[in-house]
Design a protein around this motif. Structure first.
Motif, PDB file in Angstrom:
ATOM      1  N   PRO A 155      26.167 -26.699  -3.786  1.00  0.00           N
ATOM      2  CA  PRO A 155      25.271 -27.370  -2.841  1.00  0.00           C
ATOM      3  C   PRO A 155      25.459 -28.866  -2.882  1.00  0.00           C
ATOM      4  O   PRO A 155      25.735 -29.448  -3.929  1.00  0.00           O
ATOM      5  CB  PRO A 155      23.874 -26.965  -3.336  1.00  0.00           C
ATOM      6  N   LYS A 156      25.285 -29.501  -1.747  1.00  0.00           N
ATOM      7  CA  LYS A 156      25.542 -30.940  -1.652  1.00  0.00           C
ATOM      8  C   LYS A 156      24.709 -31.746  -2.613  1.00  0.00           C
ATOM      9  O   LYS A 156      25.195 -32.663  -3.258  1.00  0.00           O
ATOM     10  CB  LYS A 156      25.293 -31.401  -0.211  1.00  0.00           C
ATOM     11  N   GLU A 157      23.428 -31.376  -2.735  1.00  0.00           N
ATOM     12  CA  GLU A 157      22.564 -32.192  -3.575  1.00  0.00           C
ATOM     13  C   GLU A 157      22.959 -32.138  -5.033  1.00  0.00           C
ATOM     14  O   GLU A 157      22.667 -33.037  -5.807  1.00  0.00           O
ATOM     15  CB  GLU A 157      21.099 -31.766  -3.405  1.00  0.00           C
ATOM     16  N   LYS A 158      23.681 -31.122  -5.441  1.00  0.00           N
ATOM     17  CA  LYS A 158      24.039 -31.006  -6.852  1.00  0.00           C
ATOM     18  C   LYS A 158      25.080 -32.028  -7.254  1.00  0.00           C
ATOM     19  O   LYS A 158      25.234 -32.341  -8.414  1.00  0.00           O
ATOM     20  CB  LYS A 158      24.538 -29.589  -7.145  1.00  0.00           C
ATOM     21  N   LEU A 159      25.852 -32.515  -6.284  1.00  0.00           N
ATOM     22  CA  LEU A 159      26.789 -33.586  -6.589  1.00  0.00           C
ATOM     23  C   LEU A 159      26.183 -34.933  -6.256  1.00  0.00           C
ATOM     24  O   LEU A 159      26.204 -35.849  -7.048  1.00  0.00           O
ATOM     25  CB  LEU A 159      28.080 -33.390  -5.789  1.00  0.00           C
ATOM     26  N   SER A 160      25.606 -35.040  -5.066  1.00  0.00           N
ATOM     27  CA  SER A 160      25.121 -36.344  -4.615  1.00  0.00           C
ATOM     28  C   SER A 160      24.049 -36.902  -5.536  1.00  0.00           C
ATOM     29  O   SER A 160      24.022 -38.086  -5.817  1.00  0.00           O
ATOM     30  CB  SER A 160      24.576 -36.217  -3.194  1.00  0.00           C
ATOM     31  N   SER A 161      23.161 -36.058  -6.014  1.00  0.00           N
ATOM     32  CA  SER A 161      22.060 -36.552  -6.822  1.00  0.00           C
ATOM     33  C   SER A 161      22.481 -36.945  -8.228  1.00  0.00           C
ATOM     34  O   SER A 161      21.706 -37.532  -8.960  1.00  0.00           O
ATOM     35  CB  SER A 161      20.966 -35.477  -6.908  1.00  0.00           C
ATOM     36  N   SER A 162      23.731 -36.644  -8.592  1.00  0.00           N
ATOM     37  CA  SER A 162      24.170 -37.014  -9.933  1.00  0.00           C
ATOM     38  C   SER A 162      24.589 -38.474 -10.021  1.00  0.00           C
ATOM     39  O   SER A 162      24.854 -38.975 -11.096  1.00  0.00           O
ATOM     40  CB  SER A 162      25.356 -36.132 -10.341  1.00  0.00           C
ATOM     41  N   ILE A 163      24.655 -39.160  -8.876  1.00  0.00           N
ATOM     42  CA  ILE A 163      25.062 -40.562  -8.858  1.00  0.00           C
ATOM     43  C   ILE A 163      23.891 -41.441  -9.263  1.00  0.00           C
ATOM     44  O   ILE A 163      22.818 -41.384  -8.688  1.00  0.00           O
ATOM     45  CB  ILE A 163      25.546 -40.959  -7.455  1.00  0.00           C
ATOM     46  N   SER A 164      24.121 -42.290 -10.253  1.00  0.00           N
ATOM     47  CA  SER A 164      23.041 -43.165 -10.709  1.00  0.00           C
ATOM     48  C   SER A 164      23.044 -44.495  -9.992  1.00  0.00           C
ATOM     49  O   SER A 164      22.086 -45.243 -10.048  1.00  0.00           O
ATOM     50  CB  SER A 164      23.177 -43.413 -12.217  1.00  0.00           C
ATOM     51  N   GLY A 165      24.119 -44.840  -9.327  1.00  0.00           N
ATOM     52  CA  GLY A 165      24.176 -46.082  -8.561  1.00  0.00           C
ATOM     53  C   GLY A 165      25.308 -45.975  -7.589  1.00  0.00           C
ATOM     54  O   GLY A 165      26.349 -45.433  -7.890  1.00  0.00           O
ATOM     55  N   LYS A 166      25.148 -46.447  -6.351  1.00  0.00           N
ATOM     56  CA  LYS A 166      26.173 -46.284  -5.328  1.00  0.00           C
ATOM     57  C   LYS A 166      26.966 -47.570  -5.200  1.00  0.00           C
ATOM     58  O   LYS A 166      26.410 -48.604  -4.878  1.00  0.00           O
ATOM     59  CB  LYS A 166      25.541 -45.896  -3.983  1.00  0.00           C
ATOM     60  N   ALA A 167      28.275 -47.496  -5.404  1.00  0.00           N
ATOM     61  CA  ALA A 167      29.151 -48.648  -5.203  1.00  0.00           C
ATOM     62  C   ALA A 167      29.783 -48.515  -3.840  1.00  0.00           C
ATOM     63  O   ALA A 167      30.270 -47.464  -3.483  1.00  0.00           O
ATOM     64  CB  ALA A 167      30.222 -48.684  -6.287  1.00  0.00           C
ATOM     65  N   LEU A 168      29.782 -49.583  -3.066  1.00  0.00           N
ATOM     66  CA  LEU A 168      30.287 -49.526  -1.708  1.00  0.00           C
ATOM     67  C   LEU A 168      31.352 -50.581  -1.509  1.00  0.00           C
ATOM     68  O   LEU A 168      31.122 -51.755  -1.729  1.00  0.00           O
ATOM     69  CB  LEU A 168      29.142 -49.764  -0.719  1.00  0.00           C
ATOM     70  N   LEU A 169      32.548 -50.158  -1.096  1.00  0.00           N
ATOM     71  CA  LEU A 169      33.590 -51.106  -0.729  1.00  0.00           C
ATOM     72  C   LEU A 169      33.405 -51.438   0.741  1.00  0.00           C
ATOM     73  O   LEU A 169      33.528 -50.575   1.597  1.00  0.00           O
ATOM     74  CB  LEU A 169      34.984 -50.501  -0.941  1.00  0.00           C
ATOM     75  N   ALA A 170      33.094 -52.677   1.051  1.00  0.00           N
ATOM     76  CA  ALA A 170      32.909 -53.068   2.441  1.00  0.00           C
ATOM     77  C   ALA A 170      34.247 -53.037   3.153  1.00  0.00           C
ATOM     78  O   ALA A 170      35.286 -53.281   2.562  1.00  0.00           O
ATOM     79  CB  ALA A 170      32.318 -54.476   2.503  1.00  0.00           C
ATOM     80  N   PRO A 171      34.262 -52.755   4.478  1.00  0.00           N
ATOM     81  CA  PRO A 171      35.511 -52.651   5.206  1.00  0.00           C
ATOM     82  C   PRO A 171      36.326 -53.918   5.192  1.00  0.00           C
ATOM     83  O   PRO A 171      37.504 -53.891   5.437  1.00  0.00           O
ATOM     84  CB  PRO A 171      35.056 -52.297   6.634  1.00  0.00           C
ATOM     85  N   HIS A 183      42.299 -38.681   2.769  1.00  0.00           N
ATOM     86  CA  HIS A 183      41.091 -39.251   3.335  1.00  0.00           C
ATOM     87  C   HIS A 183      40.781 -40.592   2.686  1.00  0.00           C
ATOM     88  O   HIS A 183      40.734 -40.700   1.459  1.00  0.00           O
ATOM     89  CB  HIS A 183      39.918 -38.288   3.142  1.00  0.00           C
ATOM     90  N   THR A 184      40.552 -41.612   3.509  1.00  0.00           N
ATOM     91  CA  THR A 184      40.206 -42.940   3.017  1.00  0.00           C
ATOM     92  C   THR A 184      38.788 -42.929   2.452  1.00  0.00           C
ATOM     93  O   THR A 184      37.870 -42.382   3.060  1.00  0.00           O
ATOM     94  CB  THR A 184      40.291 -43.970   4.150  1.00  0.00           C
ATOM     95  N   ILE A 185      38.615 -43.536   1.283  1.00  0.00           N
ATOM     96  CA  ILE A 185      37.320 -43.575   0.598  1.00  0.00           C
ATOM     97  C   ILE A 185      36.791 -45.003   0.610  1.00  0.00           C
ATOM     98  O   ILE A 185      37.449 -45.922   0.134  1.00  0.00           O
ATOM     99  CB  ILE A 185      37.449 -43.080  -0.862  1.00  0.00           C
ATOM    100  N   LEU A 186      35.583 -45.190   1.167  1.00  0.00           N
ATOM    101  CA  LEU A 186      34.926 -46.490   1.137  1.00  0.00           C
ATOM    102  C   LEU A 186      33.627 -46.467   0.351  1.00  0.00           C
ATOM    103  O   LEU A 186      33.187 -47.496  -0.140  1.00  0.00           O
ATOM    104  CB  LEU A 186      34.648 -46.981   2.566  1.00  0.00           C
ATOM    105  N   THR A 187      32.994 -45.305   0.237  1.00  0.00           N
ATOM    106  CA  THR A 187      31.706 -45.217  -0.441  1.00  0.00           C
ATOM    107  C   THR A 187      31.665 -43.987  -1.336  1.00  0.00           C
ATOM    108  O   THR A 187      32.406 -43.019  -1.136  1.00  0.00           O
ATOM    109  CB  THR A 187      30.542 -45.114   0.570  1.00  0.00           C
ATOM    110  N   THR A 188      30.773 -44.004  -2.324  1.00  0.00           N
ATOM    111  CA  THR A 188      30.593 -42.823  -3.171  1.00  0.00           C
ATOM    112  C   THR A 188      30.038 -41.658  -2.365  1.00  0.00           C
ATOM    113  O   THR A 188      30.384 -40.503  -2.622  1.00  0.00           O
ATOM    114  CB  THR A 188      29.635 -43.149  -4.334  1.00  0.00           C
ATOM    115  N   ASP A 189      29.175 -41.942  -1.406  1.00  0.00           N
ATOM    116  CA  ASP A 189      28.658 -40.866  -0.561  1.00  0.00           C
ATOM    117  C   ASP A 189      29.796 -40.125   0.133  1.00  0.00           C
ATOM    118  O   ASP A 189      29.774 -38.903   0.270  1.00  0.00           O
ATOM    119  CB  ASP A 189      27.688 -41.423   0.484  1.00  0.00           C
TER     120      ASP A 189
END
Length: 619
Positions: free
Chosen positions: A2-18, A232-238
């Motif tokens: 399930p999606k929430e089982k991975l997504s909720s394990s993140i303690s902080g979201k790092a985002l690479l801006a475009p 697939h290009t990755i910009l965000t943890t989401d």
């Protein structure tokens, strides 16, 4: 999964801006004073001990860790313990009434996911950012805890989700500390099922029930790749976790007597991590690393799993590929014969991970019970053999500069082509000027005849003052995939004498987590994927350079979206400068993209720019 089982394990979201920089994202781990320690420095006692043991020159041999899971139903209800750990590196195994047999590895674990991450995941991440290829593969019988160790669950995320979080978080810190750095991360997710390679991120077409079978090929320099697999290009943890969820949902699993959700395939998550500097930094190399994270299907005994029919055929394929892997491990560790890498898809895909250009970690997972004594002993022996394998890892410096002689040859060829095209352009320019003079003469003649017929003197005709007009264009791929701080667009003119001018533009999407945005993979898929999506972006016209001195009295930039050419956006005029600083920003949004808009956005010319320069004295 399930999606929430991975997504909720993140303690902080790092985002690479475009635009290759960092957006401020809250991180729950800011209680650690040294940011570097947040991602790379061990925090557990066992991790610190392993880090202390590994100080100094890094070994190129395969690093081996063993994990003894708690008792489960896969132990057949037998609670007699045959395996135990000793200290940070020891494992002991014995049948009832027999003497203990001792094994020693780089690390041993029980049920603490943080210790596994400290001792295995963090060193892998550090090596990947140093430019080394790295591989992790989890090995062991079915039900031994491999997938739990690699993927984990909501409460206890495994190596892959922790690695993804830390990879993005560390990227954010590196970007903050080095303005010249750009980082690009690509992701692929595949499985080997019944000796068939399949893309777990493939988007099935209507009516398609099975994933497409792909094939393995080699480049001229013997590098193995899977033809046709999506990247697939990755910009965000989401984004990472959405892809992991999507791939995991398509992986082959089923229930057996030993495992409620037994993996029926080997799965491989692959990241490509590229780090480049613009302008080039002599103190920092441009490097690229490939990261393989392999969750092997477990070896099975039919008498224990109760597999029949299709499950039994799957088990035979799994055991065969693991047998080939075992033979390859033995060949590498003994160094006596050529490893049988081509006898299975698994060994061929991992050919660089054993004895090649990679730093490799093996995580051997075993049962503690006497019920699985034979399988556990086999796994421990394989793990001991793997410790003898020596790899030849090296930093993968990106080949951005060719050798001098090759560069000279290319320069001479390009110079010759340029000279030929320049001469053709001059001839065309002369013809154009001649046609312009002829048209002017014709206009004057027409005016004379008209004036004569009307009985008045002819009016003098004004000749238009020449302008500098430089043009450039951008596609949607340029806009969405952009990861550096700006694009430098060469300005194309009708007069080759004015070549060399350029426009600096920054275009980047504005992301809103509550909306379905266009992403780079959407652009790869075709216009139908864009339908109903939202495109929200900023166009920042920064500056121009090398405007010819004879046309710098008044300079401005204007641009249009080809979809609506009548709507022109124009910067302020700049006077008496060959390097005008426009600093002109506008934000645009398309909601619920129509088919006409989507087809337009797929074209090569979404944005068209013009830089206009006026000579002194022009109106």
């Amino acid at each position: 999964m399930p999606k929430e089982k991975l997504s909720s394990s993140i303690s902080g979201k790092a985002l690479l801006a475009p635009e290759g920089r960092t957006l401020s994202i809250a991180n729950d781990r800011q209680d650690v004073d040294d940011k570097e320690s947040c991602w790379l420095t061990p925090t557990t006692e066992k991790g610190k001990a392993a880090n202390e043991r590994n100080r100094g020159a890094k070994e190129n041999r395969v690093q081996v860790a063993v994990r003894v899971r708690p008792a489960t139903k896969a132990d057949g209800g037998n609670k007699d313990i045959a395996v135990t750990t000793e200290g940070h590196t020891g494992v002991k195994i014995a049948k009832t009434g027999e003497a203990w047999k001792d094994f020693s590895y780089d690390s041993v674990f029980k049920d603490d996911q943080e210790e596994v991450w400290d001792c295995v995941g963090k060193p892998m991440l550090a090596d990947a950012y140093d430019g080394y290829n790295v591989t992790l593969f989890a090995y062991g019988q079915t039900g031994s805890g491999k997938t739990y160790s690699v993927m984990g669950n909501e409460e206890n995320p495994g190596l892959v989700p922790r690695f993804c979080e830390a990879m993005m978080g560390h990227a954010q810190q590196k970007l903050e500390s080095d303005p010249s750095l750009s980082i690009k991360i690509m992701m692929t997710y595949i499985e080997i099922y019944n000796e068939r390679i399949r893309d777990l991120l493939e988007k099935k077409k209507p009516g398609q029930t099975e994933l497409t079978e792909l094939s393995i090929h080699e480049t001229k320099d013997k590098k193995v790749f899977v033809e046709g697999v999506s990247a697939h290009t990755i910009l965000t943890t989401d984004r990472v976790f959405r892809l992991l969820d999507q791939g995991f949902a398509q992986r082959q699993t089923s229930e057996t007597n030993m495992n409620e959700k037994s993996s029926r395939s080997h799965s491989v998550v692959i990241f490509t991590l590229s780090q480049t500097h613009d302008p080039p930094n002599p103190a920092s190399k441009d490097v690229e690393s490939t990261i393989y994270m392999v969750d092997l299907a477990g070896s099975e005994r039919q008498s224990k799993t109760g597999a029949t029919g299709e499950r039994f055929e799957e088990a035979k394929k799994i055991n065969l590929s693991l047998l080939m892997l075992g033979r390859a491990l033995n060949s590498f560790s003994e160094g006596k014969e050529r490893p049988p890498l081509r006898e299975s898809k698994l060994t061929r895909l991992l050919s660089e991970s054993f004895g090649g250009n990679a730093r490799t970690w093996m995580l051997a997972c075993v049962s503690p019970s006497i019920y699985n004594y034979t399988e556990t002993m086999s796994t421990l022996n394989y793990a001991s053999s793997a410790k003898n394998i020596i790899n030849h890892a090296k930093v993968n410096a990106m080949q951005q500069r060719l050798e001098l002689q090759q560069l000279k040859r290319q320069y001479n060829q390009l110079q010759s082509l340029y000279d030929n095209e320049k001469e053709k352009s001059k001839q065309l320019q002369m013809e154009l000027q001649e046609r312009s003079r002829e048209m002017q003469s014709m206009k004057e003649e027409v005016e004379k005849l008209k004036a004569q017929a009307e009985g008045r003197p002819p009016k003098p005709l004004l000749q238009g003052a020449p302008l500098f007009v430089g043009r450039a264009k951008l596609s949607l791929r340029n806009i969405i995939q952009q990861v550096s701080s700006y694009n430098t667009l060469p300005l194309v003119t009708d007069n080759p004498e004015n070549d060399g001018a350029a426009l600096m533009v920054n275009t980047f999407p504005v992301l809103d987590k509550d909306r379905g945005h266009v992403e780079y993979d959407d652009v790869q898929e075709g216009f139908k994927v864009l339908l109903g999506k939202r495109l929200d972006l900023v166009v920042h016209v920064i500056s121009a350079k090398n405007i010819p001195a004879g046309y710098n009295a008044r300079v401005y930039c204007k641009y249009v979206f080809k979809y609506k050419e009548r709507q022109v956006f124009q910067s302020e005029e700049k006077s008496d400068t060959c390097e005008p600083d426009f600093d002109y920003k506008k934000r645009f949004a398309w909601c619920d993209l129509s088919q006409e808009q989507a087809e337009y956005l797929m074209s090569d010319n979404v944005l068209t720019f013009e830089v206009i320069g006026h000579p002194p004295g022009s109106a």
